[in-house]
Design a protein around this motif. Structure first.
Motif, PDB file in Angstrom:
ATOM      1  N   LEU A 198     104.772 -57.669  -4.835  1.00  0.00           N
ATOM      2  CA  LEU A 198     105.283 -56.577  -4.006  1.00  0.00           C
ATOM      3  C   LEU A 198     104.134 -55.736  -3.462  1.00  0.00           C
ATOM      4  CD1 LEU A 198     108.182 -55.395  -6.356  1.00  0.00           C
ATOM      5  CD2 LEU A 198     108.299 -57.086  -4.503  1.00  0.00           C
ATOM      6  N   SER A 222     103.774 -58.191   2.642  1.00  0.00           N
ATOM      7  CA  SER A 222     103.857 -58.773   3.979  1.00  0.00           C
ATOM      8  C   SER A 222     102.664 -58.317   4.812  1.00  0.00           C
ATOM      9  CB  SER A 222     105.155 -58.332   4.662  1.00  0.00           C
ATOM     10  OG  SER A 222     105.139 -56.921   4.874  1.00  0.00           O
ATOM     11  N   ALA A 228     108.196 -59.212 -11.078  1.00  0.00           N
ATOM     12  CA  ALA A 228     107.368 -59.067  -9.881  1.00  0.00           C
ATOM     13  C   ALA A 228     106.231 -58.083 -10.151  1.00  0.00           C
ATOM     14  CB  ALA A 228     108.221 -58.573  -8.722  1.00  0.00           C
ATOM     15  N   ALA A 247     108.148 -53.012  -1.660  1.00  0.00           N
ATOM     16  CA  ALA A 247     108.747 -54.056  -0.819  1.00  0.00           C
ATOM     17  C   ALA A 247     107.931 -55.341  -0.944  1.00  0.00           C
ATOM     18  CB  ALA A 247     108.787 -53.599   0.633  1.00  0.00           C
ATOM     19  N   LYS A 248     108.543 -56.453  -0.572  1.00  0.00           N
ATOM     20  CA  LYS A 248     107.841 -57.730  -0.651  1.00  0.00           C
ATOM     21  C   LYS A 248     106.562 -57.669   0.174  1.00  0.00           C
ATOM     22  CE  LYS A 248     108.455 -62.708  -0.087  1.00  0.00           C
ATOM     23  NZ  LYS A 248     109.362 -63.811   0.329  1.00  0.00           N
ATOM     24  N   MET A 254     107.376 -62.926  -7.409  1.00  0.00           N
ATOM     25  CA  MET A 254     106.745 -62.509  -6.156  1.00  0.00           C
ATOM     26  C   MET A 254     105.795 -61.324  -6.364  1.00  0.00           C
ATOM     27  SD  MET A 254     109.692 -60.401  -4.092  1.00  0.00           S
ATOM     28  CE  MET A 254     110.875 -61.744  -4.144  1.00  0.00           C
ATOM     29  N   ASP A 313     110.524 -68.677  -5.221  1.00  0.00           N
ATOM     30  CA  ASP A 313     111.384 -69.054  -4.101  1.00  0.00           C
ATOM     31  C   ASP A 313     111.594 -70.562  -4.021  1.00  0.00           C
ATOM     32  OD1 ASP A 313     108.596 -68.972  -3.552  1.00  0.00           O
ATOM     33  OD2 ASP A 313     108.971 -69.207  -1.412  1.00  0.00           O
ATOM     34  N   GLY A 362      99.554 -64.135  -1.932  1.00  0.00           N
ATOM     35  CA  GLY A 362     100.462 -64.864  -2.816  1.00  0.00           C
ATOM     36  C   GLY A 362     100.014 -66.300  -3.014  1.00  0.00           C
TER      37      GLY A 362
END
Length: 475
Positions: free
Chosen positions: A234, A242, A298, A239-240, A232, A205, A18
């Motif tokens: 995904l 990570s 997203a 899902a975000k 963002m 954010d 990101g």
């Protein structure tokens, strides 16, 4: 006006996907506008910031080729400047000292929640006001920005359009802590003001932070930059993104065998488009990039798409350039390319067969190192007694070759097939296993040509002896 963008990561972790996309967008916009790109390290979180993370960020930016025109600046080296601006705001009545303890603020917050009120700092709350009125020299305090109580903050986001946030939703944020250290939202404003930043590209954010920061800009009489807040990213599962998606660090993609061009090309398309074009050179990215072409929605990370792009760049990039990046993987796998053909020739032969540089290095090993065993499954299938005669004849003809070329080696295989009245597979596959140790390789004639005559002869002889031993054990 000269366009000036910045990338301002916090060194509390590695440069992740990101952050890399934000840096790329900021860099591209500056280049597209003939402007400048600034790198700033926002290291005011003294407890969590590490030199290791700083080094990883700089390494990631360099690997991606996102060179900066100014910096890197470090916020920890600008504390005197922040203090100066805090004192200016205090003197102008646009900031004030707050002596309320954390325990008191927690107590007030609990009351607000119990009364179904929006929990927030309220300088006029009787308990807070009483503490501030009774304060004396030497008492610990923070400095808070006096946020406007009326009206709204309105700004035109380059991606999301008009955004309005009411001032009564924003409280008087702390701009200097009790230990004297400045806070993120305040430092960002002073930095962007001092550095002449005209455009701020960052994640969605930060939208609430933007409203707070605009009020500080206006209190200082500073020009407010143009903002662009990206949606963002995904993971494959929606899902975000990570760590569990493997998004630990940009340099992990280097370690996993990706070229920086592939990752840049993938990231630029992860929320931005130019028609239906999928593959962009760096110059094309710069030429076509614009902030208003970034999607509000997203984007989902697709590893298969990234692999497809990486395969494309391994195949189409200058082999000398690929070799420069491959060297890290050869070193990492303990392969010495000095003991064999030119790496560029190996790349040209293998590039169409691999998706990553890790695979390329693995498949290159037999060009530079001898082996003492054949792949068990490949040997069981192809190094059978019936393969001994074609291998013996092939070795005889190869030994007699005076000119070591792919064409001559192809002719050797053809001659063996014709002499023994065998199909190409009955000769080519045993030869492939003999000279590479396994059952997968590019065309066996080109492969043998690069491996070299001495090694090829030695390996065919080893295969013949393997078959003879197999025959003896069977008998």
């Amino acid at each position: 006006m000269t366009v000036k963008t910045r990338f301002a990561p916090s060194p509390t972790g590695f440069l992740h996907v990101g952050g890399a996309r934000t840096a790329l967008y900021s860099w591209l916009y500056a280049k597209n506008q003939g402007g400048e790109f600034v790198l700033r390290i926002e290291d005011t979180d003294l407890e969590r910031s590490t030199q290791e993370a700083v080094d990883a960020i700089l390494e990631g930016m360099s690997w991606l080729g996102l060179d900066w025109d100014e910096g890197p600046y470090y916020q920890t080296k600008r504390f005197a400047r922040y203090d100066e601006v805090v004192e200016q705001l205090l003197a102008a009545g646009k900031a004030y000292k707050c002596y309320a303890s954390k325990a008191l603020l927690d107590e007030v917050r609990a009351e607000q929640e119990a009364n179904k009120e929006n929990p927030r700092y309220d300088a006029n709350h009787p308990k807070i006001k009483a503490v501030n009125d009774a304060a004396k020299d030497g008492d610990a305090f923070v400095v808070r920005f006096r946020n406007p109580k009326e009206g709204s903050v309105v700004f035109a986001d380059q991606i999301r359009g008009r955004i309005e946030i009411r001032n009564d939703q924003l409280d008087d944020l702390i701009i200097r802590r009790t230990d004297g250290s400045p806070t993120y939202n305040f430092c960002v404003v002073v930095d962007d003001w001092d550095m002449g930043i005209t455009h701020v590209v960052r994640g969605e954010d930060h939208i609430n932070n933007t409203a707070r920061q605009i009020n500080i800009y206006e209190a200082l009489g500073a020009t407010v930059p143009t903002f662009a807040h990206c949606a963002m990213i995904l993971g494959d599962d929606g899902a975000k993104l990570s760590k569990r998606h493997g998004a630990v660090s940009v340099m992990q993609y280097r370690d996993d065998g990706y070229l920086p061009e592939a990752l840049n090309n993938y990231l630029v398309r992860l929320g931005w488009s130019h028609g239906d074009q999928e593959i962009f050179s760096r110059d094309e990215m710069i030429e076509h990039f614009s902030l208003n072409a970034i999607s509000k929605s997203a984007s989902a990370f697709n590893t298969d798409k990234l692999l497809w792009l990486n395969h494309h760049y391994i195949k189409t990039s200058d082999p000398e350039y690929v070799a420069g990046h491959l060297q890290w993987h050869l070193d990492h796998q303990g392969i010495n390319p000095e003991n064999g053909p030119a790496v560029t020739e190996v790349i040209q032969l293998l590039a169409d067969r691999v998706q990553t540089l890790v695979e390329l290095a693995q498949q290159a090993r037999y060009f530079y190192e001898d082996f003492d065993a054949f792949d068990e499954a490949a040997a069981k299938k192809h190094l059978r007694p019936v393969a001994k005669e074609p291998l013996v004849l092939a070795l005889e003809k190869i030994t007699a070759l005076e000119t070591w070329t792919t064409e001559n080696l192809h002719q050797v295989i053809t001659d063996v097939c014709e002499t023994l009245e065998l199909g190409m597979g009955k000769v080519g596959m045993p030869l492939r296993v003999a000279v590479t140790g396994g059952g997968q390789s590019p065309s066996v004639d080109a492969t043998m040509q690069l491996i070299g005559k001495a090694r090829v002869m030695k390996r065919i002889q080893m295969a013949i002896e393997f078959i003879e031993q197999r025959e003896a054990n069977a008998g």
